[in-house]
Design an enzyme around this catalytic site. Sequence first.
Site, PDB file in Angstrom:
ATOM      1  N   CYS A 118     -51.617  62.888 -15.466  1.00 39.52           N
ATOM      2  CA  CYS A 118     -51.185  62.896 -14.067  1.00 39.52           C
ATOM      3  C   CYS A 118     -51.812  61.754 -13.311  1.00 39.52           C
ATOM      4  O   CYS A 118     -52.781  61.155 -13.756  1.00 39.52           O
ATOM      5  CB  CYS A 118     -51.640  64.171 -13.394  1.00 39.52           C
ATOM      6  SG  CYS A 118     -51.076  65.639 -14.200  1.00 39.52           S
TER       7      CYS A 118
ATOM      8  N   ARG B 223     -47.831  57.591 -14.977  1.00 37.35           N
ATOM      9  CA  ARG B 223     -48.760  58.564 -15.551  1.00 37.35           C
ATOM     10  C   ARG B 223     -48.176  59.983 -15.590  1.00 37.35           C
ATOM     11  O   ARG B 223     -48.740  60.857 -16.241  1.00 37.35           O
ATOM     12  CB  ARG B 223     -50.057  58.620 -14.728  1.00 37.35           C
ATOM     13  CG  ARG B 223     -50.810  57.325 -14.687  1.00 37.35           C
ATOM     14  CD  ARG B 223     -52.052  57.472 -13.814  1.00 37.35           C
ATOM     15  NE  ARG B 223     -52.971  58.443 -14.363  1.00 37.35           N
ATOM     16  CZ  ARG B 223     -53.936  58.180 -15.214  1.00 37.35           C
ATOM     17  NH1 ARG B 223     -54.112  56.956 -15.617  1.00 37.35           N
ATOM     18  NH2 ARG B 223     -54.730  59.129 -15.649  1.00 37.35           N
TER      19      ARG B 223
ATOM     20  N   TRP C 107     -47.808  65.464 -14.893  1.00 38.44           N
ATOM     21  CA  TRP C 107     -47.316  65.548 -16.264  1.00 38.44           C
ATOM     22  C   TRP C 107     -47.930  66.836 -16.800  1.00 38.44           C
ATOM     23  O   TRP C 107     -49.124  66.881 -17.108  1.00 38.44           O
ATOM     24  CB  TRP C 107     -47.767  64.311 -17.050  1.00 38.44           C
ATOM     25  CG  TRP C 107     -47.165  64.255 -18.407  1.00 38.44           C
ATOM     26  CD1 TRP C 107     -45.931  63.780 -18.740  1.00 38.44           C
ATOM     27  CD2 TRP C 107     -47.760  64.700 -19.626  1.00 38.44           C
ATOM     28  NE1 TRP C 107     -45.722  63.916 -20.081  1.00 38.44           N
ATOM     29  CE2 TRP C 107     -46.817  64.471 -20.660  1.00 38.44           C
ATOM     30  CE3 TRP C 107     -48.981  65.280 -19.969  1.00 38.44           C
ATOM     31  CZ2 TRP C 107     -47.064  64.791 -21.985  1.00 38.44           C
ATOM     32  CZ3 TRP C 107     -49.234  65.613 -21.292  1.00 38.44           C
ATOM     33  CH2 TRP C 107     -48.278  65.347 -22.282  1.00 38.44           C
TER      34      TRP C 107
ATOM     35  N   ASN D  68     -56.384  65.837 -12.231  1.00 37.41           N
ATOM     36  CA  ASN D  68     -55.869  65.211 -13.445  1.00 37.41           C
ATOM     37  C   ASN D  68     -56.791  65.659 -14.573  1.00 37.41           C
ATOM     38  O   ASN D  68     -58.002  65.479 -14.485  1.00 37.41           O
ATOM     39  CB  ASN D  68     -55.895  63.683 -13.275  1.00 37.41           C
ATOM     40  CG  ASN D  68     -55.703  62.927 -14.577  1.00 37.41           C
ATOM     41  OD1 ASN D  68     -56.220  61.837 -14.721  1.00 37.41           O
ATOM     42  ND2 ASN D  68     -54.982  63.484 -15.523  1.00 37.41           N
ATOM     43  N   GLY D  69     -56.213  66.257 -15.615  1.00 37.85           N
ATOM     44  CA  GLY D  69     -57.035  66.649 -16.758  1.00 37.85           C
ATOM     45  C   GLY D  69     -56.742  68.072 -17.198  1.00 37.85           C
ATOM     46  O   GLY D  69     -55.700  68.643 -16.871  1.00 37.85           O
TER      47      GLY D  69
ATOM     48  N   GLU E 257     -50.000  45.524 -41.824  1.00 37.07           N
ATOM     49  CA  GLU E 257     -49.853  45.082 -40.433  1.00 37.07           C
ATOM     50  C   GLU E 257     -50.382  43.649 -40.276  1.00 37.07           C
ATOM     51  O   GLU E 257     -49.791  42.826 -39.571  1.00 37.07           O
ATOM     52  CB  GLU E 257     -50.591  46.075 -39.510  1.00 37.07           C
ATOM     53  CG  GLU E 257     -50.642  45.706 -38.042  1.00 37.07           C
ATOM     54  CD  GLU E 257     -49.281  45.521 -37.379  1.00 37.07           C
ATOM     55  OE1 GLU E 257     -48.248  45.872 -37.973  1.00 37.07           O
ATOM     56  OE2 GLU E 257     -49.261  44.972 -36.272  1.00 37.07           O
TER      57      GLU E 257
ATOM     58  N   LYS F 105     -48.144  40.436 -39.022  1.00 35.10           N
ATOM     59  CA  LYS F 105     -48.519  39.561 -37.905  1.00 35.10           C
ATOM     60  C   LYS F 105     -48.435  38.093 -38.322  1.00 35.10           C
ATOM     61  O   LYS F 105     -47.911  37.255 -37.599  1.00 35.10           O
ATOM     62  CB  LYS F 105     -49.953  39.836 -37.415  1.00 35.10           C
ATOM     63  CG  LYS F 105     -50.232  41.026 -36.573  1.00 35.10           C
ATOM     64  CD  LYS F 105     -49.538  41.085 -35.264  1.00 35.10           C
ATOM     65  CE  LYS F 105     -48.192  41.705 -35.428  1.00 35.10           C
ATOM     66  NZ  LYS F 105     -47.866  43.002 -35.155  1.00 35.10           N
TER      67      LYS F 105
ATOM     68  N   GLU G  62     -44.797  37.049 -38.673  1.00 31.41           N
ATOM     69  CA  GLU G  62     -44.051  37.000 -37.420  1.00 31.41           C
ATOM     70  C   GLU G  62     -44.333  35.741 -36.621  1.00 31.41           C
ATOM     71  O   GLU G  62     -43.415  35.145 -36.073  1.00 31.41           O
ATOM     72  CB  GLU G  62     -44.436  38.197 -36.526  1.00 31.41           C
ATOM     73  CG  GLU G  62     -43.832  39.513 -36.910  1.00 31.41           C
ATOM     74  CD  GLU G  62     -44.314  40.634 -35.995  1.00 31.41           C
ATOM     75  OE1 GLU G  62     -43.474  41.352 -35.468  1.00 31.41           O
ATOM     76  OE2 GLU G  62     -45.547  40.801 -35.819  1.00 31.41           O
TER      77      GLU G  62
ATOM     78  N   HIS H  79     -50.571  44.802 -61.532  1.00 39.08           N
ATOM     79  CA  HIS H  79     -49.240  45.209 -61.982  1.00 39.08           C
ATOM     80  C   HIS H  79     -48.173  44.181 -61.588  1.00 39.08           C
ATOM     81  O   HIS H  79     -46.986  44.516 -61.586  1.00 39.08           O
ATOM     82  CB  HIS H  79     -48.896  46.597 -61.433  1.00 39.08           C
ATOM     83  CG  HIS H  79     -49.830  47.656 -61.919  1.00 39.08           C
ATOM     84  ND1 HIS H  79     -49.833  48.089 -63.229  1.00 39.08           N
ATOM     85  CD2 HIS H  79     -50.836  48.320 -61.298  1.00 39.08           C
ATOM     86  CE1 HIS H  79     -50.783  49.005 -63.381  1.00 39.08           C
ATOM     87  NE2 HIS H  79     -51.409  49.145 -62.222  1.00 39.08           N
TER      88      HIS H  79
ATOM     89  N   LYS I 235     -38.422  41.626 -28.521  1.00 34.56           N
ATOM     90  CA  LYS I 235     -39.491  42.601 -28.294  1.00 34.56           C
ATOM     91  C   LYS I 235     -39.019  44.046 -28.507  1.00 34.56           C
ATOM     92  O   LYS I 235     -39.563  44.768 -29.303  1.00 34.56           O
ATOM     93  CB  LYS I 235     -40.016  42.428 -26.867  1.00 34.56           C
ATOM     94  CG  LYS I 235     -41.145  43.370 -26.505  1.00 34.56           C
ATOM     95  CD  LYS I 235     -42.407  43.021 -27.232  1.00 34.56           C
ATOM     96  CE  LYS I 235     -43.493  44.060 -27.075  1.00 34.56           C
ATOM     97  NZ  LYS I 235     -44.493  43.933 -28.133  1.00 34.56           N
TER      98      LYS I 235
HETATM   99  N1  HGA Z   1     -53.669  70.552 -16.183  1.00 39.66           N
HETATM  100  C1  HGA Z   1     -53.003  70.125 -14.977  1.00 39.66           C
HETATM  101  C2  HGA Z   1     -53.063  68.614 -14.826  1.00 39.66           C
HETATM  102  C3  HGA Z   1     -52.286  67.955 -15.920  1.00 39.66           C
HETATM  103  C4  HGA Z   1     -52.631  66.508 -16.194  1.00 39.66           C
HETATM  104  O1  HGA Z   1     -53.611  65.926 -15.776  1.00 39.66           O
HETATM  105  N2  HGA Z   1     -51.777  65.883 -17.017  1.00 39.66           N
HETATM  106  O2  HGA Z   1     -52.090  64.645 -17.492  1.00 39.66           O
HETATM  107  C5  HGA Z   1     -51.573  70.635 -14.923  1.00 39.66           C
HETATM  108  O3  HGA Z   1     -50.987  71.046 -15.933  1.00 39.66           O
HETATM  109  O4  HGA Z   1     -51.033  70.643 -13.817  1.00 39.66           O
END
Ligand code: HGA
Length: 610
Positions: A2, A27, A75, A100-101, A483, A487, A490, A506, A605
């Site tokens: 988030c 995010r 998220w 966030n978390g 890889e 590189k 390429e 072999h 790309k």
């Molecule tokens: N756990 C919280 C925040 C989610 C988050 O930081 N996502 O990256 C939620 O689910 O709202």
Amino acid sequence: MCGIVGAVSERDVQGILLEGLRRLEYRGYDSAGMAVVGSESQIQRAREVGKVAALADAIEANPVAGHMGIAHTRWATHGEPSQQNAHPHMSGDRLAIVHNGIIENYQELRDELKAEGYEFTSQTDTEVVAHLINKHYQADKNLYKAVKTAMTRLRGAYALAVVHSDEPDHMVVSREGSPLVVGVGIGENFIASDQLALLPVTDRFMFLEEGDIADIRKDKIAIEDRDGNAVERSITRFEHASDSADKGEYRHYMLKEIYEQPKVVKATMTGRITDSRVLEQALGTDAAKLLENVRHVQIIACGTSYHAGMVARYWIEELAGVPCSVEVASEFRYRKHVIQQDTLFLCISQSGETADTLAALRQAKKAGFRAALAICNVPGSSLVRESDLVIMTQAGPEIGVASTKAFTTQLVALLLFSVALARHNGLSEEKEAEIVKALHLVPGQVSDVLALDGEIENMSKAFMDKNHSLFLGRGSQYPVAMEGALKLKEISYIHAEAYPAGELKHGPLALVDSEMPVVTVAPNNDLVEKLKSNLEEVRARGGELFVFADKAAGVKAEPGIHVMQLPSVHEITAPIVYTVPLQLLSYHVAVLKGTDVDQPRNLAKSVTVE
Ligand code: HGA
């Protein structure tokens, strides 16, 4: 991942918060919300499902004016994307929080708080934090103290911003495991998950450290570290050179992107691990449910991403004991396959628009796989939208056609996934802690390898006039060798082939002579002794060897054997670190040859065509 943003100012903060959210939308984008402390010292809140644009419309219709506010683009990790689950969360009508978390012990706290009479209106872990702070606020009506006390109960990863309408002139923020930056203004101050969110209002930033708590007022910022000491965090100016769409001081985007790796590798693990554990829900709300009964993993990708998948196979089988198959998308999509029961489909693509990978995903969804997990660098891309679970890499825009930072961040994401899967399959807590500790060391080890750039540049001279080369590795270093060879092909147009070192005798040994440089990656794993015998085979045929090795591997430099010593790394994380010198080698060979490093001939790309 988030995004959070906050402001304390003389002026109305709605516009600042909205613009911050638009810039943080990479995010998270399943819902968005804002809480502002208005002139009557009351909290006004708006929350909408969907993108920030939906929130902007809602706010235009019903403004939430005020001088202090917090905002969030989500998220989901705990609870589906819905208005009820969108942040900010409130406890009563006077305290609001964005987070966030992931709070690992949220269930225990939720039960405790419920028993004390707190009512929950969402399924999130965040609402638990809101009530916990409110509970402590009741003791002495001091928001700062309440947040500080609450922090002692939280396990997991978080960046928090909290406001209380009885204390309308400041917000309290803290971080542990998730990023948080303070934007320093004149007569106003800000906070955000990423400095990019605040560039319209300031270019001066303080980066909070793990365990910090800060009191943010419009004319004052006070920070305490985790031991309760008042601390100063230095102010840095945002350098436009660090803008992703700008080459800055670097001669090529590719070099800039190689050098960004310590930062982006770290960003890809931040918020998803604690000191000793992988936070499974950082992989998505349903991660635990979907991973629980996985009996087989089918990885699909193209090019560099395919090599990342090949490394992951070693991790998945070794750590989780779950069988894993890896195949290039363009082959997979055109053949009949037998799908074992409870197979997880895992697709990897930097852009999320790779035509072959997308087509394979679409087939897979009809074909009866258990679920589809995407590892991707571009939020909102087709792959992300169409998969059940997503792990976003945090590489930022990659402009050089030859992928570098996208690969190493894919490896980090894949290792997090492998550990999460392994946990459902008997991985011990000790082993998990050992791997997570090793992961924490990777950004520093990548920086140590970058410090060898001058020596690698020197080494590259030996390749300039060669037409062919061999790359050797064993075990999980074999895909690293692949890889490295890709590189070199390429960008320098030198023919390069990778072999598992045991395959030399072999066939390819027939090619070895003084015109065939042989590059080898040799961390100190249990295959190193076997690898040394393979090197003897090359040396005996007059081949010149370029070996990237751990000191402890005991590979000695002698005529015809050039050894570059790399830092000692854990066997599991070695593929991430050992990729970097091979990127630098190819880069310098290409520069010496004068090719177009960032846009090599015939290549594009994002391969959105078949
Ligand atoms: N756990 C919280 C925040 C989610 C988050 O930081 N996502 O990256 C939620 O689910 O709202």
